[in-house]
Design a protein around this motif. Structure first.
Motif, PDB file in Angstrom:
ATOM      1  N   MET A  66       0.824  -1.201   0.000  1.00  0.00           N
ATOM      2  CA  MET A  66       0.000   0.000   0.000  1.00  0.00           C
ATOM      3  C   MET A  66       0.864   1.260   0.000  1.00  0.00           C
ATOM      4  O   MET A  66       0.546   2.217  -0.669  1.00  0.00           O
ATOM      5  CB  MET A  66      -0.934  -0.043   1.206  1.00  0.00           C
ATOM      6  N   SER A  67       1.962   1.218   0.739  1.00  0.00           N
ATOM      7  CA  SER A  67       2.817   2.403   0.797  1.00  0.00           C
ATOM      8  C   SER A  67       3.497   2.674  -0.547  1.00  0.00           C
ATOM      9  O   SER A  67       3.785   3.827  -0.875  1.00  0.00           O
ATOM     10  CB  SER A  67       3.863   2.249   1.897  1.00  0.00           C
ATOM     11  N   THR A  68       3.734   1.638  -1.327  1.00  0.00           N
ATOM     12  CA  THR A  68       4.333   1.822  -2.648  1.00  0.00           C
ATOM     13  C   THR A  68       3.369   2.575  -3.567  1.00  0.00           C
ATOM     14  O   THR A  68       3.788   3.467  -4.304  1.00  0.00           O
ATOM     15  CB  THR A  68       4.690   0.461  -3.264  1.00  0.00           C
ATOM     16  N   ILE A  69       2.098   2.232  -3.501  1.00  0.00           N
ATOM     17  CA  ILE A  69       1.100   2.913  -4.330  1.00  0.00           C
ATOM     18  C   ILE A  69       0.996   4.378  -3.939  1.00  0.00           C
ATOM     19  O   ILE A  69       0.910   5.254  -4.806  1.00  0.00           O
ATOM     20  CB  ILE A  69      -0.268   2.205  -4.215  1.00  0.00           C
ATOM     21  N   ILE A  70       1.042   4.654  -2.652  1.00  0.00           N
ATOM     22  CA  ILE A  70       1.000   6.041  -2.187  1.00  0.00           C
ATOM     23  C   ILE A  70       2.210   6.805  -2.707  1.00  0.00           C
ATOM     24  O   ILE A  70       2.092   7.960  -3.139  1.00  0.00           O
ATOM     25  CB  ILE A  70       0.906   6.095  -0.645  1.00  0.00           C
ATOM     26  N   LEU A  71       3.365   6.174  -2.687  1.00  0.00           N
ATOM     27  CA  LEU A  71       4.569   6.810  -3.226  1.00  0.00           C
ATOM     28  C   LEU A  71       4.406   7.126  -4.711  1.00  0.00           C
ATOM     29  O   LEU A  71       4.775   8.210  -5.170  1.00  0.00           O
ATOM     30  CB  LEU A  71       5.790   5.912  -3.000  1.00  0.00           C
ATOM     31  N   TYR A  72       3.836   6.189  -5.478  1.00  0.00           N
ATOM     32  CA  TYR A  72       3.607   6.427  -6.906  1.00  0.00           C
ATOM     33  C   TYR A  72       2.670   7.615  -7.125  1.00  0.00           C
ATOM     34  O   TYR A  72       2.897   8.447  -8.006  1.00  0.00           O
ATOM     35  CB  TYR A  72       3.030   5.189  -7.583  1.00  0.00           C
ATOM     36  N   VAL A  73       1.622   7.690  -6.326  1.00  0.00           N
ATOM     37  CA  VAL A  73       0.655   8.782  -6.462  1.00  0.00           C
ATOM     38  C   VAL A  73       1.320  10.114  -6.119  1.00  0.00           C
ATOM     39  O   VAL A  73       1.099  11.123  -6.797  1.00  0.00           O
ATOM     40  CB  VAL A  73      -0.588   8.520  -5.583  1.00  0.00           C
ATOM     41  N   ILE A  74       2.147  10.133  -5.091  1.00  0.00           N
ATOM     42  CA  ILE A  74       2.850  11.363  -4.709  1.00  0.00           C
ATOM     43  C   ILE A  74       3.792  11.811  -5.817  1.00  0.00           C
ATOM     44  O   ILE A  74       3.858  13.003  -6.164  1.00  0.00           O
ATOM     45  CB  ILE A  74       3.607  11.162  -3.380  1.00  0.00           C
ATOM     46  N   ILE A  75       4.523  10.865  -6.422  1.00  0.00           N
ATOM     47  CA  ILE A  75       5.438  11.204  -7.511  1.00  0.00           C
ATOM     48  C   ILE A  75       4.665  11.749  -8.709  1.00  0.00           C
ATOM     49  O   ILE A  75       5.074  12.736  -9.328  1.00  0.00           O
ATOM     50  CB  ILE A  75       6.298   9.987  -7.896  1.00  0.00           C
ATOM     51  N   MET A  76       3.535  11.130  -9.030  1.00  0.00           N
ATOM     52  CA  MET A  76       2.722  11.631 -10.148  1.00  0.00           C
ATOM     53  C   MET A  76       2.164  13.023  -9.840  1.00  0.00           C
ATOM     54  O   MET A  76       2.148  13.899 -10.707  1.00  0.00           O
ATOM     55  CB  MET A  76       1.587  10.657 -10.449  1.00  0.00           C
TER      56      MET A  76
END
Length: 91
Positions: A1-11
């Motif tokens: 879940m934290s990886t997806i949050i990181l992807y969203v933050i980068i986008m």
């Protein structure tokens, strides 16, 4: 879940930078090359990971014709659509 949050933050960071015109024009012209390199690199890593997975390679005959057909058609139509969109972009 934290990886997806990181992807969203980068986008979101990329969207913010694009909206505020923070990125210089000469860097914007090179972004396409960076995307192409990143895509080729990811495809190479994916191919290596799939090719080195012994369990997958041993059980590949169990996947069946349907899975093979779906995979081949996905690849063919992805390439076709990219080709068509790039052709329209060049005009």
């Amino acid at each position: 879940m934290s990886t997806i949050i990181l992807y969203v933050i980068i986008m979101a960071l990329g969207i913010f930078l694009a909206r505020k015109n923070i990125i210089p024009e000469r860097l914007k012209s090179k972004i396409g090359h960076c995307q192409t390199f990143a895509l080729i690199f990811l495809l190479g890593v994916l191919g290596y990971k799939l090719g080195s997975d012994k369990v997958l390679l041993e059980g590949i005959h169990f996947l069946g014709l349907q899975a093979f057909t779906i995979a081949v058609l996905s690849i063919v139509f992805s390439i076709l659509l990219v080709f068509l969109f790039y052709k329209k972009e060049d005009r």
